[in-house]
Design a protein around this motif. Structure first.
Motif, PDB file in Angstrom:
ATOM      1  N   GLY A 201       0.815  -1.221   0.000  1.00  0.00           N
ATOM      2  CA  GLY A 201       0.000   0.000   0.000  1.00  0.00           C
ATOM      3  C   GLY A 201       0.839   1.258   0.000  1.00  0.00           C
ATOM      4  N   TYR A 202       2.071   1.156   0.489  1.00  0.00           N
ATOM      5  CA  TYR A 202       2.988   2.294   0.609  1.00  0.00           C
ATOM      6  C   TYR A 202       4.339   1.690   0.959  1.00  0.00           C
ATOM      7  N   GLY A 203       5.356   2.505   1.058  1.00  0.00           N
ATOM      8  CA  GLY A 203       6.682   1.989   1.386  1.00  0.00           C
ATOM      9  C   GLY A 203       6.673   1.372   2.780  1.00  0.00           C
ATOM     10  N   SER A 204       6.931   0.068   2.889  1.00  0.00           N
ATOM     11  CA  SER A 204       6.890  -0.598   4.201  1.00  0.00           C
ATOM     12  C   SER A 204       7.944   0.007   5.123  1.00  0.00           C
ATOM     13  N   ILE A 205       7.550   0.140   6.390  1.00  0.00           N
ATOM     14  CA  ILE A 205       8.451   0.675   7.412  1.00  0.00           C
ATOM     15  C   ILE A 205       8.865  -0.478   8.312  1.00  0.00           C
ATOM     16  N   VAL A 206      10.178  -0.722   8.431  1.00  0.00           N
ATOM     17  CA  VAL A 206      10.683  -1.676   9.421  1.00  0.00           C
ATOM     18  C   VAL A 206      11.853  -0.975  10.098  1.00  0.00           C
ATOM     19  N   LEU A 215       9.672   8.014  12.102  1.00  0.00           N
ATOM     20  CA  LEU A 215       8.254   7.721  11.854  1.00  0.00           C
ATOM     21  C   LEU A 215       8.018   6.975  10.544  1.00  0.00           C
ATOM     22  N   HIS A 216       8.743   7.359   9.495  1.00  0.00           N
ATOM     23  CA  HIS A 216       8.582   6.693   8.189  1.00  0.00           C
ATOM     24  C   HIS A 216       9.927   6.090   7.771  1.00  0.00           C
ATOM     25  N   PHE A 217      10.429   5.153   8.559  1.00  0.00           N
ATOM     26  CA  PHE A 217      11.779   4.637   8.308  1.00  0.00           C
ATOM     27  C   PHE A 217      11.790   3.640   7.145  1.00  0.00           C
ATOM     28  N   VAL A 232       7.086  -2.188  12.909  1.00  0.00           N
ATOM     29  CA  VAL A 232       6.742  -2.561  11.529  1.00  0.00           C
ATOM     30  C   VAL A 232       5.433  -1.869  11.165  1.00  0.00           C
ATOM     31  N   ASP A 233       5.460  -1.069  10.105  1.00  0.00           N
ATOM     32  CA  ASP A 233       4.269  -0.343   9.649  1.00  0.00           C
ATOM     33  C   ASP A 233       4.138  -0.639   8.164  1.00  0.00           C
ATOM     34  N   ALA A 234       3.159  -1.469   7.809  1.00  0.00           N
ATOM     35  CA  ALA A 234       3.054  -1.912   6.416  1.00  0.00           C
ATOM     36  C   ALA A 234       1.644  -2.395   6.148  1.00  0.00           C
ATOM     37  N   CYS A 243      -4.413  -1.423   3.213  1.00  0.00           N
ATOM     38  CA  CYS A 243      -4.448  -1.371   4.676  1.00  0.00           C
ATOM     39  C   CYS A 243      -3.187  -0.668   5.170  1.00  0.00           C
ATOM     40  N   ASP A 244      -3.240  -0.211   6.408  1.00  0.00           N
ATOM     41  CA  ASP A 244      -2.137   0.558   6.997  1.00  0.00           C
ATOM     42  C   ASP A 244      -2.052   0.128   8.463  1.00  0.00           C
ATOM     43  N   VAL A 245      -1.120  -0.792   8.728  1.00  0.00           N
ATOM     44  CA  VAL A 245      -1.093  -1.483  10.027  1.00  0.00           C
ATOM     45  C   VAL A 245       0.283  -1.321  10.662  1.00  0.00           C
ATOM     46  N   GLY A 326      -4.709   9.506  13.560  1.00  0.00           N
ATOM     47  CA  GLY A 326      -5.006   8.649  12.416  1.00  0.00           C
ATOM     48  C   GLY A 326      -5.540   9.434  11.245  1.00  0.00           C
ATOM     49  N   HIS A 327      -5.924   8.708  10.210  1.00  0.00           N
ATOM     50  CA  HIS A 327      -6.365   9.316   8.952  1.00  0.00           C
ATOM     51  C   HIS A 327      -7.240   8.313   8.228  1.00  0.00           C
ATOM     52  N   LEU A 328      -8.046   8.800   7.298  1.00  0.00           N
ATOM     53  CA  LEU A 328      -8.866   7.884   6.509  1.00  0.00           C
ATOM     54  C   LEU A 328      -7.959   7.057   5.606  1.00  0.00           C
ATOM     55  N   VAL A 333      -3.346   5.294   0.904  1.00  0.00           N
ATOM     56  CA  VAL A 333      -3.095   5.298   2.347  1.00  0.00           C
ATOM     57  C   VAL A 333      -3.590   6.573   3.030  1.00  0.00           C
ATOM     58  N   ARG A 334      -3.884   7.611   2.265  1.00  0.00           N
ATOM     59  CA  ARG A 334      -4.457   8.830   2.861  1.00  0.00           C
ATOM     60  C   ARG A 334      -5.788   9.142   2.194  1.00  0.00           C
ATOM     61  N   ASP A 335      -6.590   8.118   1.977  1.00  0.00           N
ATOM     62  CA  ASP A 335      -7.803   8.265   1.184  1.00  0.00           C
ATOM     63  C   ASP A 335      -8.725   9.346   1.738  1.00  0.00           C
ATOM     64  N   VAL A 368      -6.400   4.051  13.495  1.00  0.00           N
ATOM     65  CA  VAL A 368      -6.163   4.537  14.859  1.00  0.00           C
ATOM     66  C   VAL A 368      -4.730   4.135  15.171  1.00  0.00           C
ATOM     67  N   GLU A 369      -3.848   5.108  15.412  1.00  0.00           N
ATOM     68  CA  GLU A 369      -2.424   4.798  15.488  1.00  0.00           C
ATOM     69  C   GLU A 369      -1.656   5.666  16.486  1.00  0.00           C
ATOM     70  N   PRO A 370      -1.950   5.499  17.772  1.00  0.00           N
ATOM     71  CA  PRO A 370      -1.136   6.225  18.746  1.00  0.00           C
ATOM     72  C   PRO A 370       0.292   5.675  18.775  1.00  0.00           C
ATOM     73  N   ILE A 408       1.079   1.386  17.523  1.00  0.00           N
ATOM     74  CA  ILE A 408       0.150   0.291  17.202  1.00  0.00           C
ATOM     75  C   ILE A 408      -0.951   0.908  16.360  1.00  0.00           C
ATOM     76  N   GLU A 409      -1.250   0.274  15.229  1.00  0.00           N
ATOM     77  CA  GLU A 409      -2.167   0.885  14.265  1.00  0.00           C
ATOM     78  C   GLU A 409      -3.108  -0.164  13.684  1.00  0.00           C
ATOM     79  N   ASP A 410      -4.395   0.160  13.711  1.00  0.00           N
ATOM     80  CA  ASP A 410      -5.402  -0.706  13.094  1.00  0.00           C
ATOM     81  C   ASP A 410      -6.298   0.119  12.195  1.00  0.00           C
TER      82      ASP A 410
HETATM   83  N1  GLY Z   1       2.038   4.225   7.109  1.00  0.00           N
HETATM   84  C1  GLY Z   1       2.166   5.572   7.461  1.00  0.00           C
HETATM   85  C2  GLY Z   1       1.096   5.951   8.384  1.00  0.00           C
HETATM   86  O1  GLY Z   1       0.853   5.273   9.334  1.00  0.00           O
HETATM   87  O2  GLY Z   1       0.372   6.866   8.182  1.00  0.00           O
END
Ligand code: GLY
Ligand code: MN
Ligand code: MN
Length: 430
Positions: A201-206, A215-217, A232-234, A243-245, A326-328, A333-335, A368-370, A408-410
């Motif tokens: 969905g976007y550049g995976s972050i690990v 934040l966007h490693f 891990v954010d992917a 999805c953005d988890v 968070g964001h829509l 990923v920023r719909d 939701v991603e605190p 943590i993001e769902d």
């Molecule tokens: N994947 C970047 C963000 O959580 O918005």
């Protein structure tokens, strides 16, 4: 991506509000064209049609244009114009003709309406005359109409969530001291695709160790060390729906008491916000509550001092939680994120980092991603250290620089009742 009935219902649903905004103006929404790589004449960046065009047509048709006449009623108000496939495209790319009316007919369509102004959305060629204020107004109207997801969109998001779960399971199976961030990324992304994803969905972050605080490693060849955090954010993409988890783990060891407490705090903040994801809830209220909960948790952990509400009012929480809640998410990923119609940026300092400002409504899908991080650029900044001298136990915060952070993001689908957590099946244990 979408069948005919889905698209027709969607176009009918949005037509009245778009017509009201357009008046007698015509609307042309452009897919855009592939962008050539610099100094490489026959290669292009991967092509993704503009999301406004994809939403209206379900097509990835380079050069395509969808036209809307607000003074025509019924399905014929919309017409999709597509370029004729060239022989070269058939030979080199094996493509087939996009469905629709061939583009030269757009000239007739426009000529029949020649006295009318035209608003261009999507990715129009640079030489189209544009009225930036009008464009922005119509774009906001369309964006707002796109916010509630229809059943076909939610179905794609559920598939993306299943693929994302497969990726996280593969990553967890591979996670141990001695592997690199990059190898974790490769295992995860391969599993996304094996499970049926179109891609990421976007550049995976690990990010491992200190990199978990970026934040966007972008994953590196750094080798993971036992006992450190890895964040891990992917998310997988199915067609254009993503999805953005985020999950944060401790590498190859039980968490230390501090790691466990920090992870638990972020999890509690997330769970509180998720429970409030109901129609009518103001996103900025959820954000502020998350900020207060984080400040209060950090007081409890001996990192901040004062009254949590005061710390947030002074925006001291942004030292450790420097982004929005968070964001829509959905078609990208920023719909369709941003602010509700008619709203401007809320000037309160406590909301400076929040870019999403709207009441939730049924059908929205939102992350939701605190997160809580120990970011050297923020914590070592002399201006902030002076401004927030009395807000932080600086010796303790300084000692944590290098330990990264936890997010943590769902992805929550807002319903008339309790929210549907599309990504709940991905385990959160550190
Ligand atoms: N994947 C970047 C963000 O959580 O918005
Ligand atoms: Mn994310
Ligand atoms: Mn996100």
């Amino acid at each position: 991506m979408f069948d005919h009935a889905v698209l027709e219902a969607r176009l009918q649903r949005i037509a009245p509000a778009l017509s009201a905004a357009l008046g007698d103006s015509l609307l042309l929404v452009h897919a855009g064209l592939p962008v050539p790589l610099p100094e490489n004449t026959d290669q292009t960046y991967p092509f993704l049609a503009h999301s406004e065009y994809v939403y209206l047509t379900g097509l990835e048709c380079a050069g395509g244009i969808v036209a809307f006449d607000p003074l025509t009623s019924g399905p014929s108000a919309w017409q999709s114009f597509v370029p004729e496939l060239t022989e070269s495209e058939r030979i080199w790319e094996g493509r087939s003709q996009c469905p629709g009316t061939l583009l030269p007919h757009l000239t007739d369509w426009l000529q029949q309406r020649s006295s009318r102004p035209v608003v261009h959305l999507g990715a129009p060629p640079a030489d189209r005359p544009a009225d930036p204020a009008r464009l922005a107004t119509i774009r906001e109207v369309l964006k707002h109409l796109r916010r509630p997801k229809d059943a076909a969109e939610v179905a794609l998001l559920r598939r993306a969530a299943a693929c994302t779960g497969a990726g996280y399971a593969a990553l967890r199976a591979h996670l141990r001291p001695g592997v690199t961030e990059r190898s974790l990324q490769i295992e995860m992304e391969a599993a996304f695709c094996r499970a049926g994803a179109t891609g990421t969905g976007y550049g995976s972050i690990v990010g491992s160790g200190p990199n978990a605080a970026v934040l966007h490693f972008d994953p590196s060849h750094r080798i993971l060390q036992q006992g450190e955090f890895v964040l891990v954010d992917a998310g997988a993409r199915v067609d254009r729906y993503v999805c953005d988890v985020t999950r944060t783990y401790v590498v190859g060891a039980a968490p230390t008491p501090f790691q466990r407490d920090l992870h638990q705090l972020v999890l509690e903040v997330e769970e509180t916000a998720i429970a409030r994801c109901r129609p009518g809830a103001e996103w900025k209220d959820l954000h502020l509550q998350a900020a207060v909960q984080i400040a209060s948790g950090l007081i409890h952990l001996g990192l901040m001092r004062g009254r949590a509400e005061d710390l947030v009012e002074r925006e001291a929480h942004t030292l450790f939680f420097p982004h929005g809640l968070g964001h829509l998410v959905g078609l990208g990923v920023r719909d369709a994120s941003g602010t509700a119609p008619g709203r401007t940026k809320d000037p309160r300092p406590s909301l400076r980092t929040l870019r999403t400002d709207l009441p939730l409504a049924e059908g929205y899908v939102i992350t939701v991603e605190p997160g809580i991080y120990f970011i050297p650029t923020l914590l070592e900044d002399p201006v902030r250290r002076e401004r927030f001298a009395d807000c932080v136990h600086w010796d303790r915060a300084d000692a944590l620089i290098g330990t990264g952070g936890v997010r943590i993001e769902d992805n929550l689908h807002i319903t008339s009742g309790a929210p549907e957590n599309l990504t709940a099946h991905i385990p959160k244990a550190p």
